[in-house]
Write a protein that holds these residues in place. Structure first.
Motif, PDB file in Angstrom:
ATOM      1  N   CYS A   1      -7.313  -2.016   1.518  1.00  0.00           N
ATOM      2  CA  CYS A   1      -6.252  -2.068   2.524  1.00  0.00           C
ATOM      3  C   CYS A   1      -6.838  -2.255   3.924  1.00  0.00           C
ATOM      4  O   CYS A   1      -7.705  -1.480   4.350  1.00  0.00           O
ATOM      5  CB  CYS A   1      -5.417  -0.788   2.474  1.00  0.00           C
TER       6      CYS A   1
ATOM      7  N   CYS B   1       0.846  -1.193   0.000  1.00  0.00           N
ATOM      8  CA  CYS B   1       0.000   0.000   0.000  1.00  0.00           C
ATOM      9  C   CYS B   1       0.884   1.247   0.000  1.00  0.00           C
ATOM     10  O   CYS B   1       1.887   1.321   0.715  1.00  0.00           O
ATOM     11  CB  CYS B   1      -0.911  -0.002   1.223  1.00  0.00           C
TER      12      CYS B   1
ATOM     13  N   GLY C   1      -7.713   2.133   2.562  1.00  0.00           N
ATOM     14  CA  GLY C   1      -7.405   2.599   1.203  1.00  0.00           C
ATOM     15  C   GLY C   1      -7.977   1.641   0.169  1.00  0.00           C
ATOM     16  O   GLY C   1      -7.874   0.422   0.315  1.00  0.00           O
TER      17      GLY C   1
ATOM     18  N   CYS D   1      -5.459  -1.725   6.731  1.00  0.00           N
ATOM     19  CA  CYS D   1      -4.899  -0.828   7.759  1.00  0.00           C
ATOM     20  C   CYS D   1      -5.713   0.446   7.950  1.00  0.00           C
ATOM     21  O   CYS D   1      -6.121   0.772   9.060  1.00  0.00           O
ATOM     22  CB  CYS D   1      -3.452  -0.498   7.425  1.00  0.00           C
ATOM     23  N   HIS D   2      -5.980   1.174   6.865  1.00  0.00           N
ATOM     24  CA  HIS D   2      -6.717   2.434   7.004  1.00  0.00           C
ATOM     25  C   HIS D   2      -7.769   2.591   5.919  1.00  0.00           C
ATOM     26  O   HIS D   2      -8.214   3.704   5.624  1.00  0.00           O
ATOM     27  CB  HIS D   2      -5.757   3.635   6.979  1.00  0.00           C
TER      28      HIS D   2
ATOM     29  N   CYS E   1       1.272  -1.264   4.166  1.00  0.00           N
ATOM     30  CA  CYS E   1       0.611  -2.540   4.498  1.00  0.00           C
ATOM     31  C   CYS E   1       0.461  -3.408   3.242  1.00  0.00           C
ATOM     32  O   CYS E   1       0.442  -2.894   2.122  1.00  0.00           O
ATOM     33  CB  CYS E   1      -0.769  -2.284   5.099  1.00  0.00           C
TER      34      CYS E   1
ATOM     35  N   HIS F   1       0.200   4.072   1.186  1.00  0.00           N
ATOM     36  CA  HIS F   1       0.038   4.935   2.354  1.00  0.00           C
ATOM     37  C   HIS F   1       1.166   4.643   3.335  1.00  0.00           C
ATOM     38  O   HIS F   1       2.162   5.341   3.355  1.00  0.00           O
ATOM     39  CB  HIS F   1      -1.349   4.726   2.980  1.00  0.00           C
ATOM     40  N   LEU F   2       1.059   3.555   4.098  1.00  0.00           N
ATOM     41  CA  LEU F   2       2.099   3.233   5.076  1.00  0.00           C
ATOM     42  C   LEU F   2       2.691   1.841   4.864  1.00  0.00           C
ATOM     43  O   LEU F   2       3.335   1.306   5.764  1.00  0.00           O
ATOM     44  CB  LEU F   2       1.554   3.377   6.502  1.00  0.00           C
TER      45      LEU F   2
HETATM   46  S1  FES Z   1      -1.459   1.513   4.879  1.00  0.00           S
HETATM   47 FE1  FES Z   1      -3.017   1.217   3.421  1.00  0.00          FE
HETATM   48  S2  FES Z   1      -4.434   2.774   3.838  1.00  0.00           S
HETATM   49 FE2  FES Z   1      -2.875   3.065   5.317  1.00  0.00          FE
END
Ligand code: FES
Length: 178
Positions: free
Chosen positions: A123, A96, A128, A125-126, A101, A98-99
């Protein structure tokens, strides 16, 4: 005694000492080079053929072309998805943007594109959300999924997982026609 005033035996003795000293330095240098080389090799292990970070054989051209438009094929050990879009293929890095994952493919989720009735990357994690092109549809990821180059060598489709290509938006040139 020579014309230079030195005893020839003394000169011979000096040369032997110099030779021995040089030999010791050479031996020490060889031992150091060998042990350093071993250390570097152990810190930098060779990548196994076909693993993430190498050029991965996906399948034959015929097998890949037989995948219907909208198909997502997962290569978990090599960390990518092969996405069959209308004009060709994308090899999407499963990380991902973002961070970082690991992105799962959710075949039963609502679709985010017009290639199939269901399916998207979601995703855990958050939240996405990405479509089959790896493009962000909602959530915090700042850019599309990264991609790997695809090529054909001797009738085999190859994905180079050692070359990560980042992108800010989707462009048709990112799709590989096979
Ligand atoms: S790591 Fe995927 S939305 Fe945050």
């Amino acid at each position: 005694m020579t014309s230079s005033g030195k005893n020839p035996k003394e000169n011979k003795g000096m040369n032997r000492r110099q030779f021995l000293s040089l030999a010791w330095w050479a031996a020490g240098g060889l031992i150091l080079a060998e042990s350093t080389g071993g250390l570097v090799a152990s810190l930098w292990p060779k990548l196994k053929e076909g693993s993430f970070g190498t050029k991965v054989k996906v399948a034959s051209v015929e097998e890949v072309l037989a995948m219907p438009v909208g198909t997502i094929t997962s290569f978990p050990e090599q960390r990518f998805f092969l996405s069959r879009v209308d004009s060709g293929f994308l090899a999407l890095y499963r990380r991902c943007t973002h961070l970082g994952c690991v992105l799962p493919w959710r075949a039963d989720d609502p679709t985010e594109d017009d290639l199939s009735e269901t399916g998207r990357f979601n995703c855990p994690c958050h939240g996405g959300i990405f479509d089959r092109y790896g493009v962000v549809q909602s959530g915090p990821p700042p850019r599309p999924m990264d991609i790997f180059p695809i090529s054909v060598v001797d009738g085999e489709v190859i994905v180079d997982t050692g070359t990560i290509l980042t992108r800010t938006t989707f462009e048709e040139s990112q799709v590989t026609e096979i």
